[in-house]
Design a protein around this motif. Sequence first.
Motif, PDB file in Angstrom:
ATOM      1  N   ARG A 141     -15.073   6.479 -15.513  1.00 57.31           N
ATOM      2  CA  ARG A 141     -16.105   6.541 -16.555  1.00 57.31           C
ATOM      3  C   ARG A 141     -16.266   5.159 -17.174  1.00 57.31           C
ATOM      4  O   ARG A 141     -15.284   4.462 -17.446  1.00 57.31           O
ATOM      5  CB  ARG A 141     -15.735   7.557 -17.626  1.00 57.31           C
ATOM      6  N   SER A 142     -17.508   4.792 -17.424  1.00 62.29           N
ATOM      7  CA  SER A 142     -17.796   3.428 -17.887  1.00 62.29           C
ATOM      8  C   SER A 142     -17.248   3.149 -19.275  1.00 62.29           C
ATOM      9  O   SER A 142     -17.109   1.983 -19.667  1.00 62.29           O
ATOM     10  CB  SER A 142     -19.314   3.187 -17.877  1.00 62.29           C
ATOM     11  N   THR A 143     -16.916   4.193 -20.041  1.00 60.55           N
ATOM     12  CA  THR A 143     -16.409   3.994 -21.403  1.00 60.55           C
ATOM     13  C   THR A 143     -14.880   3.993 -21.471  1.00 60.55           C
ATOM     14  O   THR A 143     -14.317   3.938 -22.562  1.00 60.55           O
ATOM     15  CB  THR A 143     -16.945   5.102 -22.323  1.00 60.55           C
ATOM     16  N   CYS A 144     -14.215   4.043 -20.338  1.00 61.14           N
ATOM     17  CA  CYS A 144     -12.751   4.110 -20.324  1.00 61.14           C
ATOM     18  C   CYS A 144     -12.138   2.794 -20.789  1.00 61.14           C
ATOM     19  O   CYS A 144     -12.612   1.704 -20.442  1.00 61.14           O
ATOM     20  CB  CYS A 144     -12.259   4.446 -18.910  1.00 61.14           C
ATOM     21  N   ALA A 145     -11.060   2.888 -21.553  1.00 60.62           N
ATOM     22  CA  ALA A 145     -10.389   1.691 -22.088  1.00 60.62           C
ATOM     23  C   ALA A 145      -9.550   0.972 -21.038  1.00 60.62           C
ATOM     24  O   ALA A 145      -9.009  -0.098 -21.312  1.00 60.62           O
ATOM     25  CB  ALA A 145      -9.500   2.078 -23.272  1.00 60.62           C
ATOM     26  N   ASN A 146      -9.435   1.532 -19.848  1.00 62.11           N
ATOM     27  CA  ASN A 146      -8.622   0.908 -18.797  1.00 62.11           C
ATOM     28  C   ASN A 146      -9.425  -0.003 -17.877  1.00 62.11           C
ATOM     29  O   ASN A 146      -8.877  -0.591 -16.951  1.00 62.11           O
ATOM     30  CB  ASN A 146      -7.959   1.993 -17.937  1.00 62.11           C
ATOM     31  N   ILE A 147     -10.719  -0.154 -18.122  1.00 58.80           N
ATOM     32  CA  ILE A 147     -11.596  -0.882 -17.206  1.00 58.80           C
ATOM     33  C   ILE A 147     -11.542  -2.383 -17.447  1.00 58.80           C
ATOM     34  O   ILE A 147     -11.493  -2.858 -18.587  1.00 58.80           O
ATOM     35  CB  ILE A 147     -13.048  -0.382 -17.358  1.00 58.80           C
ATOM     36  N   ALA A 148     -11.571  -3.139 -16.354  1.00 61.84           N
ATOM     37  CA  ALA A 148     -11.730  -4.594 -16.399  1.00 61.84           C
ATOM     38  C   ALA A 148     -12.542  -5.014 -15.180  1.00 61.84           C
ATOM     39  O   ALA A 148     -12.490  -4.357 -14.130  1.00 61.84           O
ATOM     40  CB  ALA A 148     -10.385  -5.302 -16.411  1.00 61.84           C
ATOM     41  N   ARG A 149     -13.320  -6.112 -15.357  1.00 63.55           N
ATOM     42  CA  ARG A 149     -14.117  -6.630 -14.244  1.00 63.55           C
ATOM     43  C   ARG A 149     -13.922  -8.133 -14.136  1.00 63.55           C
ATOM     44  O   ARG A 149     -13.755  -8.827 -15.138  1.00 63.55           O
ATOM     45  CB  ARG A 149     -15.608  -6.328 -14.433  1.00 63.55           C
ATOM     46  N   THR A 150     -13.979  -8.619 -12.897  1.00 65.70           N
ATOM     47  CA  THR A 150     -13.896 -10.065 -12.653  1.00 65.70           C
ATOM     48  C   THR A 150     -15.271 -10.577 -12.240  1.00 65.70           C
ATOM     49  O   THR A 150     -16.198  -9.798 -11.973  1.00 65.70           O
ATOM     50  CB  THR A 150     -12.885 -10.365 -11.539  1.00 65.70           C
ATOM     51  N   ASP A 151     -15.398 -11.901 -12.155  1.00 69.16           N
ATOM     52  CA  ASP A 151     -16.662 -12.486 -11.696  1.00 69.16           C
ATOM     53  C   ASP A 151     -17.019 -11.977 -10.299  1.00 69.16           C
ATOM     54  O   ASP A 151     -18.198 -11.801  -9.972  1.00 69.16           O
ATOM     55  CB  ASP A 151     -16.557 -14.011 -11.677  1.00 69.16           C
ATOM     56  N   HIS A 152     -16.008 -11.749  -9.484  1.00 74.30           N
ATOM     57  CA  HIS A 152     -16.251 -11.254  -8.124  1.00 74.30           C
ATOM     58  C   HIS A 152     -16.926  -9.887  -8.160  1.00 74.30           C
ATOM     59  O   HIS A 152     -17.873  -9.628  -7.405  1.00 74.30           O
ATOM     60  CB  HIS A 152     -14.925 -11.165  -7.368  1.00 74.30           C
ATOM     61  N   HIS A 153     -16.468  -9.002  -9.027  1.00 72.10           N
ATOM     62  CA  HIS A 153     -17.086  -7.686  -9.145  1.00 72.10           C
ATOM     63  C   HIS A 153     -18.529  -7.804  -9.611  1.00 72.10           C
ATOM     64  O   HIS A 153     -19.413  -7.075  -9.129  1.00 72.10           O
ATOM     65  CB  HIS A 153     -16.303  -6.813 -10.133  1.00 72.10           C
ATOM     66  N   VAL A 154     -18.789  -8.705 -10.545  1.00 74.63           N
ATOM     67  CA  VAL A 154     -20.138  -8.848 -11.087  1.00 74.63           C
ATOM     68  C   VAL A 154     -21.078  -9.431 -10.040  1.00 74.63           C
ATOM     69  O   VAL A 154     -22.254  -9.052  -9.961  1.00 74.63           O
ATOM     70  CB  VAL A 154     -20.108  -9.715 -12.359  1.00 74.63           C
ATOM     71  N   ASP A 155     -20.585 -10.350  -9.214  1.00 74.62           N
ATOM     72  CA  ASP A 155     -21.425 -10.876  -8.130  1.00 74.62           C
ATOM     73  C   ASP A 155     -21.847  -9.747  -7.193  1.00 74.62           C
ATOM     74  O   ASP A 155     -23.016  -9.660  -6.786  1.00 74.62           O
ATOM     75  CB  ASP A 155     -20.668 -11.941  -7.348  1.00 74.62           C
ATOM     76  N   ARG A 156     -20.919  -8.875  -6.834  1.00 70.67           N
ATOM     77  CA  ARG A 156     -21.234  -7.750  -5.961  1.00 70.67           C
ATOM     78  C   ARG A 156     -22.151  -6.752  -6.675  1.00 70.67           C
ATOM     79  O   ARG A 156     -23.037  -6.144  -6.065  1.00 70.67           O
ATOM     80  CB  ARG A 156     -19.949  -7.057  -5.521  1.00 70.67           C
ATOM     81  N   THR A 176     -24.395  -7.489  -8.978  1.00 70.70           N
ATOM     82  CA  THR A 176     -25.739  -8.067  -9.020  1.00 70.70           C
ATOM     83  C   THR A 176     -26.441  -7.905  -7.680  1.00 70.70           C
ATOM     84  O   THR A 176     -27.629  -7.576  -7.615  1.00 70.70           O
ATOM     85  CB  THR A 176     -25.650  -9.561  -9.395  1.00 70.70           C
ATOM     86  N   ALA A 177     -25.685  -8.119  -6.595  1.00 73.78           N
ATOM     87  CA  ALA A 177     -26.266  -7.937  -5.258  1.00 73.78           C
ATOM     88  C   ALA A 177     -26.654  -6.485  -5.026  1.00 73.78           C
ATOM     89  O   ALA A 177     -27.698  -6.190  -4.423  1.00 73.78           O
ATOM     90  CB  ALA A 177     -25.275  -8.411  -4.199  1.00 73.78           C
ATOM     91  N   ALA A 178     -25.832  -5.555  -5.512  1.00 71.76           N
ATOM     92  CA  ALA A 178     -26.145  -4.141  -5.356  1.00 71.76           C
ATOM     93  C   ALA A 178     -27.398  -3.774  -6.144  1.00 71.76           C
ATOM     94  O   ALA A 178     -28.234  -2.979  -5.681  1.00 71.76           O
ATOM     95  CB  ALA A 178     -24.964  -3.290  -5.813  1.00 71.76           C
ATOM     96  N   ALA A 179     -27.540  -4.339  -7.343  1.00 68.62           N
ATOM     97  CA  ALA A 179     -28.731  -4.064  -8.156  1.00 68.62           C
ATOM     98  C   ALA A 179     -29.990  -4.564  -7.456  1.00 68.62           C
ATOM     99  O   ALA A 179     -31.024  -3.883  -7.450  1.00 68.62           O
ATOM    100  CB  ALA A 179     -28.588  -4.715  -9.527  1.00 68.62           C
ATOM    101  N   LYS A 180     -29.917  -5.742  -6.856  1.00 73.24           N
ATOM    102  CA  LYS A 180     -31.076  -6.275  -6.121  1.00 73.24           C
ATOM    103  C   LYS A 180     -31.435  -5.367  -4.947  1.00 73.24           C
ATOM    104  O   LYS A 180     -32.611  -5.095  -4.682  1.00 73.24           O
ATOM    105  CB  LYS A 180     -30.778  -7.680  -5.627  1.00 73.24           C
ATOM    106  N   ASN A 181     -30.423  -4.899  -4.249  1.00 69.65           N
ATOM    107  CA  ASN A 181     -30.665  -4.017  -3.106  1.00 69.65           C
ATOM    108  C   ASN A 181     -31.333  -2.710  -3.552  1.00 69.65           C
ATOM    109  O   ASN A 181     -32.239  -2.198  -2.884  1.00 69.65           O
ATOM    110  CB  ASN A 181     -29.345  -3.722  -2.404  1.00 69.65           C
ATOM    111  N   LEU A 182     -30.890  -2.183  -4.702  1.00 68.84           N
ATOM    112  CA  LEU A 182     -31.493  -0.957  -5.216  1.00 68.84           C
ATOM    113  C   LEU A 182     -32.960  -1.168  -5.588  1.00 68.84           C
ATOM    114  O   LEU A 182     -33.809  -0.312  -5.330  1.00 68.84           O
ATOM    115  CB  LEU A 182     -30.708  -0.458  -6.432  1.00 68.84           C
ATOM    116  N   ARG A 183     -33.258  -2.312  -6.190  1.00 67.87           N
ATOM    117  CA  ARG A 183     -34.657  -2.597  -6.554  1.00 67.87           C
ATOM    118  C   ARG A 183     -35.515  -2.761  -5.302  1.00 67.87           C
ATOM    119  O   ARG A 183     -36.680  -2.339  -5.275  1.00 67.87           O
ATOM    120  CB  ARG A 183     -34.731  -3.842  -7.427  1.00 67.87           C
TER     121      ARG A 183
END
Length: 710
Positions: free
Chosen positions: A644-659, A661-668
């Motif tokens: 769940r996106s609101t979980c306190a255990n979540i962390a993201r790195t730049d690598h995750h965000v790059d992927r 962003t690419a996924a968002a472009k593919n969806l569009r």
Amino acid sequence: MPRYGDESWSLLALTKNPSAADDIIHWSWFSDTYRETVRHAAWALVNYPLPDVHIAKHGAPMRAKLSQGRILKSVNQWSVFTKWLDAQGVTTLAAVTAEDLTEFSYYLGKTKGCSRNTVCSYLLALSRLHYYGDSHLPLAARLIEPPWIREGQDDYLPAASSRGENVAEPITPATMGPLLVWALRFAELFAPDILAAHAERRQLHSVADALDVPITPGCDAGLQTFLTDLETRGAPIPVADWNPRVPFAPAALFLSAKTGTPAKKIHQVMRKPHWRAYIKDHHEPAMLDTPVTATLGGGPWHEPFEFYRSSTLVKHLATACFIVISYLTGMRTGEVLALETGCCPDPGTEEAAARRHLIFGPADDDPGQDTEADEDGGGGEDEDAAMMHGRQFKRARDEDGNHDSAGAVRTPWIAVPQVVNAVRVLETLGPGAGLLFAAEVHDPRLPERRSSRSLAYATMANRMNSFIEWVNDYAETYGRSPETIPPDPHGAVGTGRFRRTLAWHIARRPGGLVALAVQYGHMRTLISEGYAARSRGGIRDLLDFETARTVAENLSDINEALHEGEGVSGPAARRLINAAVTEHQRFGGMIATTRQARNLLADPTLNVFENEEAFLLCNYDRAKALCHSSRSGSDEAPSLDRCRSTCANIARTDHHVDRMTAAAKNLRDQAASPLVPEPLSERLRNKAEHLEELAAQHQSRRITLDEGGR
């Protein structure tokens, strides 16, 4: 049962394990100098237990009685020793000195390059030769007491070295994925057709066998009518084209069943010049009447079945069922091959069957009686769930501590419905009782000494290779080249790598890349329940080891990225940075032993799991997790299929965000296609916007290693 003076001794009668190999001692291994001496010692090894006074000198490694495999290995090691003695000019065991034994131990370690464990095994075998010689051999053939019995073995062994665990490589996803897909196709999609063809073929065989009687006048009346009708219409005669040495040989068994004529009479009639000339120009394969009902890719999955080739499909079906059972339960090869008809009774209700199936201890036990599984929770909370009976053989011991070749009752395996379906297919193939992989059913050409036993390991390994070859040929023939099973870079698939591969996929690909991935969201919990009370190494040890390796590798990669300037965001960002640095200092990204794996998993600050589909890392804290309905439990790992996106255990790195962003472009890009319906296009755009928002939040809130306080 072999005789004492036979040139070879089969040891198969010494084991009750149905899948045991036919281990054979060949006395040609020994020179004339030592053959009869060692034969006498081996006879004692087979027939007499070692006295307790000798066992006490060695502790756990020494057993009173050996399994048939260990007997073969010991005699083989004696053969290496006697060949070495021949080379040294030593002609009797009585002439061997303590110095000779010391030199032999150095020869094993330095010249042959044997490992420490292998040399230790040799020394135990020679100790056993000494003990049995004292009890059963004449004075002139007795080996002196080896010096390591009194002095200990350390000085006679190679130096100890670090020893990693689980050296077998998991099957790569590129190979395992299509292999499982095709196995499931056979077990679920193709099975009804193959079973129907097999039943028809078996019926025709039964009819032909009943006609195997002495030839009488007029017994070929049905055949003559059949042939005359074919000739009148110019129709082909069924032939057995599987035998290239006899061109256009008649399908004798097939014709016997169809015409009510003894097969011997059919051969007699078809040798006449008239019919030999006719069959040369008018022939076709012997075809079964079973229709092909299953489809693949919009058309029939197979051509009409041939009488003489349908048995090959039956072999592949049994192999596919083995793959499904072995991979989706985590059983060892011997445990799968020892399963019996009736091992998985139907659950009490359809609701119970939908939740889970269980694989319990042996079929001759009363499931209603209390078992270890009932006491330790191995059966889970479903009292009416299906139970599947089986035995384990590794570390099975009798009351005296010796290996029990019959195996031991084990706590239940967990079986998903696809496994139960594979069991049902094998039960249909069998005669109604006995082993699921009985040699009499699946390979009746095997020697009689495998009667009441299962297929051997080597046979099943060969059949898996044949299965892969058939699938690849089929895929190329039917224009399905992308679905071929590529070779595994680590070698043959074999039978012993499925347990490791299952653990690898559960630990690294939750909800991920292999068939039945939905099941993996629950498999960790189910397997853990099934092994809850077993302290000995089982699938749970493999699962923990793979989980620890995954965590260590992920944290090591994160630590390296942090030092290169990457940023981290999310509620657990600082915890993730601390975990990455701590893991690097303690383990350096390498988990080589089970102890290291347990130490890593025991540290709650290092419990970091990657969810590639959700583009995040879970720095797991049970008290903060939202993926479990109750936070007061003791779940050892997150349910990554319920992030769940609101979980306190979540962390993201730049690598995750790059992927991301690419996924968002593919969806569009997908949403912009005129072929996509508007409601679906809207959902794709909404998902792309959500991913872009998360990426923007990361950029505004990311922290780096220095900002993280390290």
